[in-house]
Design a protein around this motif. Structure first.
Motif, PDB file in Angstrom:
ATOM      1  N   LEU A 109     116.945  13.176  61.499  1.00 13.11           N
ATOM      2  CA  LEU A 109     116.486  13.978  60.363  1.00 13.11           C
ATOM      3  C   LEU A 109     114.995  13.719  60.100  1.00 13.11           C
ATOM      4  N   LYS A 110     114.235  14.831  60.043  1.00 13.63           N
ATOM      5  CA  LYS A 110     112.779  14.662  59.839  1.00 13.63           C
ATOM      6  C   LYS A 110     112.350  15.137  58.458  1.00 13.63           C
ATOM      7  N   VAL A 111     113.048  16.150  57.947  1.00 14.16           N
ATOM      8  CA  VAL A 111     112.526  16.764  56.727  1.00 14.16           C
ATOM      9  C   VAL A 111     113.643  17.330  55.852  1.00 14.16           C
ATOM     10  N   VAL A 112     113.415  17.226  54.545  1.00 16.68           N
ATOM     11  CA  VAL A 112     114.279  17.906  53.586  1.00 16.68           C
ATOM     12  C   VAL A 112     113.418  18.970  52.917  1.00 16.68           C
ATOM     13  N   ALA A 113     113.772  20.235  53.108  1.00 13.12           N
ATOM     14  CA  ALA A 113     113.038  21.312  52.434  1.00 13.12           C
ATOM     15  C   ALA A 113     113.817  21.660  51.181  1.00 13.12           C
ATOM     16  N   ASN A 114     113.181  21.449  50.041  1.00 13.40           N
ATOM     17  CA  ASN A 114     113.868  21.628  48.763  1.00 13.40           C
ATOM     18  C   ASN A 114     113.431  22.944  48.122  1.00 13.40           C
ATOM     19  N   SER A 115     114.404  23.703  47.669  1.00 18.01           N
ATOM     20  CA  SER A 115     114.039  24.966  46.990  1.00 18.01           C
ATOM     21  C   SER A 115     113.525  24.632  45.593  1.00 18.01           C
ATOM     22  N   GLY A 116     112.600  25.416  45.092  1.00 23.05           N
ATOM     23  CA  GLY A 116     112.122  25.214  43.724  1.00 23.05           C
ATOM     24  C   GLY A 116     111.069  24.125  43.622  1.00 23.05           C
ATOM     25  N   LEU A 146     116.134  14.210  43.797  1.00 23.43           N
ATOM     26  CA  LEU A 146     115.991  13.557  45.106  1.00 23.43           C
ATOM     27  C   LEU A 146     115.481  12.129  44.935  1.00 23.43           C
ATOM     28  N   ASP A 147     116.018  11.219  45.762  1.00 24.13           N
ATOM     29  CA  ASP A 147     115.521   9.846  45.745  1.00 24.13           C
ATOM     30  C   ASP A 147     114.424   9.761  46.814  1.00 24.13           C
ATOM     31  N   LEU A 148     113.193   9.941  46.371  1.00 21.91           N
ATOM     32  CA  LEU A 148     112.081  10.022  47.330  1.00 21.91           C
ATOM     33  C   LEU A 148     111.877   8.703  48.078  1.00 21.91           C
ATOM     34  N   ASN A 149     112.097   7.598  47.364  1.00 20.07           N
ATOM     35  CA  ASN A 149     111.915   6.292  48.031  1.00 20.07           C
ATOM     36  C   ASN A 149     112.947   6.104  49.140  1.00 20.07           C
ATOM     37  N   LEU A 150     114.172   6.513  48.828  1.00 19.78           N
ATOM     38  CA  LEU A 150     115.232   6.390  49.832  1.00 19.78           C
ATOM     39  C   LEU A 150     114.896   7.261  51.051  1.00 19.78           C
ATOM     40  N   LEU A 151     114.504   8.497  50.797  1.00 18.96           N
ATOM     41  CA  LEU A 151     114.194   9.405  51.903  1.00 18.96           C
ATOM     42  C   LEU A 151     113.044   8.844  52.737  1.00 18.96           C
ATOM     43  N   SER A 152     112.048   8.340  52.047  1.00 17.84           N
ATOM     44  CA  SER A 152     110.892   7.817  52.755  1.00 17.84           C
ATOM     45  C   SER A 152     111.276   6.575  53.573  1.00 17.84           C
ATOM     46  N   SER A 153     112.212   5.776  53.062  1.00 14.21           N
ATOM     47  CA  SER A 153     112.621   4.587  53.825  1.00 14.21           C
ATOM     48  C   SER A 153     113.344   4.984  55.115  1.00 14.21           C
ATOM     49  N   PHE A 154     113.839   6.213  55.167  1.00 16.17           N
ATOM     50  CA  PHE A 154     114.457   6.718  56.414  1.00 16.17           C
ATOM     51  C   PHE A 154     113.439   7.536  57.221  1.00 16.17           C
ATOM     52  N   GLY A 155     112.191   7.542  56.766  1.00 20.35           N
ATOM     53  CA  GLY A 155     111.139   8.284  57.473  1.00 20.35           C
ATOM     54  C   GLY A 155     111.289   9.791  57.322  1.00 20.35           C
ATOM     55  N   VAL A 156     111.978  10.226  56.262  1.00 19.13           N
ATOM     56  CA  VAL A 156     112.210  11.663  56.078  1.00 19.13           C
ATOM     57  C   VAL A 156     111.186  12.229  55.102  1.00 19.13           C
ATOM     58  N   LYS A 157     110.565  13.334  55.502  1.00 22.03           N
ATOM     59  CA  LYS A 157     109.584  13.969  54.622  1.00 22.03           C
ATOM     60  C   LYS A 157     110.275  14.987  53.715  1.00 22.03           C
ATOM     61  N   VAL A 158     109.579  15.324  52.646  1.00 19.60           N
ATOM     62  CA  VAL A 158     110.160  16.256  51.663  1.00 19.60           C
ATOM     63  C   VAL A 158     109.147  17.344  51.349  1.00 19.60           C
ATOM     64  N   SER A 159     109.638  18.573  51.214  1.00 17.06           N
ATOM     65  CA  SER A 159     108.751  19.653  50.757  1.00 17.06           C
ATOM     66  C   SER A 159     109.432  20.383  49.609  1.00 17.06           C
ATOM     67  N   ASN A 160     108.636  21.051  48.812  1.00 12.97           N
ATOM     68  CA  ASN A 160     109.202  21.918  47.760  1.00 12.97           C
ATOM     69  C   ASN A 160     108.453  23.252  47.756  1.00 12.97           C
ATOM     70  N   ASN A 183     109.082  29.975  52.446  1.00 18.07           N
ATOM     71  CA  ASN A 183     108.302  28.733  52.312  1.00 18.07           C
ATOM     72  C   ASN A 183     109.046  27.557  52.920  1.00 18.07           C
ATOM     73  N   MET A 184     110.330  27.480  52.623  1.00 18.38           N
ATOM     74  CA  MET A 184     111.133  26.350  53.117  1.00 18.38           C
ATOM     75  C   MET A 184     111.213  26.393  54.645  1.00 18.38           C
ATOM     76  N   THR A 185     111.332  27.623  55.172  1.00 10.43           N
ATOM     77  CA  THR A 185     111.384  27.782  56.629  1.00 10.43           C
ATOM     78  C   THR A 185     110.085  27.289  57.254  1.00 10.43           C
ATOM     79  N   GLU A 186     108.963  27.674  56.648  1.00 13.02           N
ATOM     80  CA  GLU A 186     107.655  27.250  57.174  1.00 13.02           C
ATOM     81  C   GLU A 186     107.521  25.729  57.136  1.00 13.02           C
ATOM     82  N   SER A 187     108.003  25.138  56.047  1.00 12.24           N
ATOM     83  CA  SER A 187     107.873  23.682  55.933  1.00 12.24           C
ATOM     84  C   SER A 187     108.706  22.971  56.992  1.00 12.24           C
ATOM     85  N   ILE A 188     109.909  23.462  57.214  1.00 10.63           N
ATOM     86  CA  ILE A 188     110.765  22.827  58.237  1.00 10.63           C
ATOM     87  C   ILE A 188     110.112  22.975  59.612  1.00 10.63           C
TER      88      ILE A 188
END
Ligand SMILES: O=CC(=O)O
Length: 483
Positions: free
Chosen positions: A230-237, A243-257, A463-468
């Protein structure tokens, strides 16, 4: 239409004169009738005119449904009555010729109680004159639920070329919209939660992105552990408080909104809530359609919006768009924000910075909350802050319920510490049905619909598609949420 003749007046408001009413009707999404009722404007908007309007258009009448003098002299003006041909309007709404109507005036006033299409239709309790478009959408939503989810074939060679993206489900109340799926499937191999759970081992390895549509699927440590690629979580809105950003980051997962696409709609809703609360729109609607209404009382009053003071707490993209809109209402605009906007931005909307939130609270007639929910803004508005507000002030919340101490708000409203509240967000959502906020006449609540328009939701999906895609190809992620 033809009133704004002088060019400089037109330029002042950016209006384009349509010599022919037909061309205005054909081009407008909202047609607002503001003319006086005269023999020339009598039934100006009839069947022909409505048929010229877009099927998605709304007709708004704040001029005259009927003129008292004319009604009294009905024998002289037997064919006079209103600017809008009401029978034609009813037929146009029933047949879906136009989407909706919003009427401050009708003929007669009040309309006859029963039977009347304005008060007796199946959905007369909804807060609008009947809207065939809305019925169509509801039918469509039901159809979605009946349709089987679009087929997913793990062995499809074409699909295998596409990134595997986890979604919650398709259709239904919480799923990815069915009419977004065709677009998404051109870019991704969509895996629903159900499919993933049935084939965790194989799919867990393949999934590289999560498409999080309105907080679903829920992401926790257990899920992250099974998705090693898993590389990225694209979040709507906009909000990412779920979202637990620290947890996601500890797994090396990026987040977009998707902060920018939702801002116009959310700002529009903020204005709608402010206007609706000040002008008691919901109560007024109930009176207009109530079977018991015999006359419209002259002592039934709201408060003015134009020319009053608006305090915006949170001057990000949404807050700033609220300010742009409020400027057109000649409001004095105060704002409080972590950072002061630059002088050009301030003067473009005529906003005054309040370094201290207290100053804003003490001076504003309307206080609008447009901050992000963070530990710093959690219960930012509590008993103390409410007590600083004017007893005539209204609190509007378009951010997150938890920005307000809700118990303190209930108490403040009950004790008339403030006048009213208009809330698009609460905690929890929805509120328990017996919650005191639901019983107060001076409270308007909407179901967290800041960004809930078709166009915006579609833009969000793109937008979410572009971010992914960016995240998976190692490009900078548009709208990446940084820790
Ligand atoms: O509340 C809606 C959003 O966060 O976009």
């Amino acid at each position: 239409m033809t009133i704004l003749k002088k060019e400089h007046e037109e330029q002042l408001v950016g209006a384009i004169c349509c010599e022919k009413i037909d061309s205005l009707l054909q081009q407008s999404d909202f047609v607002m009738v503001v003319v006086s009722l005269t023999p020339q404007t009598h039934k100006l908007i009839g069947k022909r005119e409505m048929e010229l309007m877009k099927p998605m258009a709304t007709l708004i009448n704040i001029s005259r449904g009927c003129c008292l003098q004319m009604a009294l002299k009905r024998h002289f003006y037997s064919n006079l009555g209103a600017v809008v041909d009401q029978e034609a309007l009813v037929r146009a709404l029933q047949a879906g010729v136009i989407r909706a109507a919003a009427l401050d005036v009708t003929y007669p006033e009040p309309l006859p109680r029963l039977p009347s299409v304005f008060s007796s239709q199946k959905h007369a309790h909804d807060s609008a004159v009947r809207v065939p478009g809305a019925l169509r959408e509801a039918q469509q939503a039901r159809r979605w639920q009946r349709l089987p989810p679009p087929g997913f074939h793990i062995l499809d060679m074409e699909d295998q070329e596409l990134p595997y993206v986890l979604i919650d489900c398709i259709g239904g109340k919480h799923g990815v919209y069915e009419d977004h799926v065709e677009f998404l499937k051109k870019h991704f191999c969509l895996i629903t939660m159900k499919e993933y759970l049935e084939n965790k081992k194989f799919l867990g390895e393949k999934i590289t992105a999560i498409y999080m549509w309105y907080h679903k699927p829920v992401i926790d440590e257990e899920l992250l552990q099974i998705l090693p690629n898993l590389k990225v979580v694209a979040n709507s809105g906009v909000g990412i408080d779920h979202l637990d950003l620290n947890l996601l980051s500890s797994f090396g997962v990026k987040v977009s909104n998707t902060p920018f696409v939702a801002s116009m709609d959310t700002a529009d809703l903020g204005m709608a809530l402010m206007l609706a609360s000040a002008r008691r729109l919901v109560e007024g609607y109930q009176m207009a359609v109530s079977p018991d209404t015999e006359y419209f009382p002259a002592d039934w009053l709201g408060v003015e919006v134009s020319g009053t003071t608006l305090g915006i707490i949170g001057m990000g993209t949404i807050g700033y768009k609220v300010a742009q809109r409020a400027k057109a209402f000649d409001m004095k605009i105060l704002y409080h924000n972590r950072n002061q906007r630059n002088k050009e931005e301030e003067s473009a909307v005529g906003a005054i910075y309040c370094k201290k939130i207290d100053d804003l609270l003490q001076q504003s007639d309307f206080v609008m909350l447009a901050v992000t929910l963070t530990p710093q803004t959690h219960k930012l508005i509590g008993k103390r802050e409410l007590e600083l507000m004017k007893p005539t002030a209204t609190l509007i919340n378009i951010s997150r319920g938890l920005v307000v101490d809700q118990d303190a708000l209930v108490e403040a409203l009950q004790n008339k510490v403030i006048k009213a509240a208009a809330l698009d967000v609460t905690y929890p959502e929805p509120l328990p049905r017996d919650h005191p906020l639901l019983k107060m006449k001076n409270v308007i609540i909407t179901p967290h619909i800041g960004s809930a328009t078709k166009e915006t939701r579609r833009l969000m999906m793109k937008n979410m598609t572009e971010s992914i895609e960016a995240a998976l190809t190692g490009l900078p992620i548009p709208n990446e949420v940084l820790l």
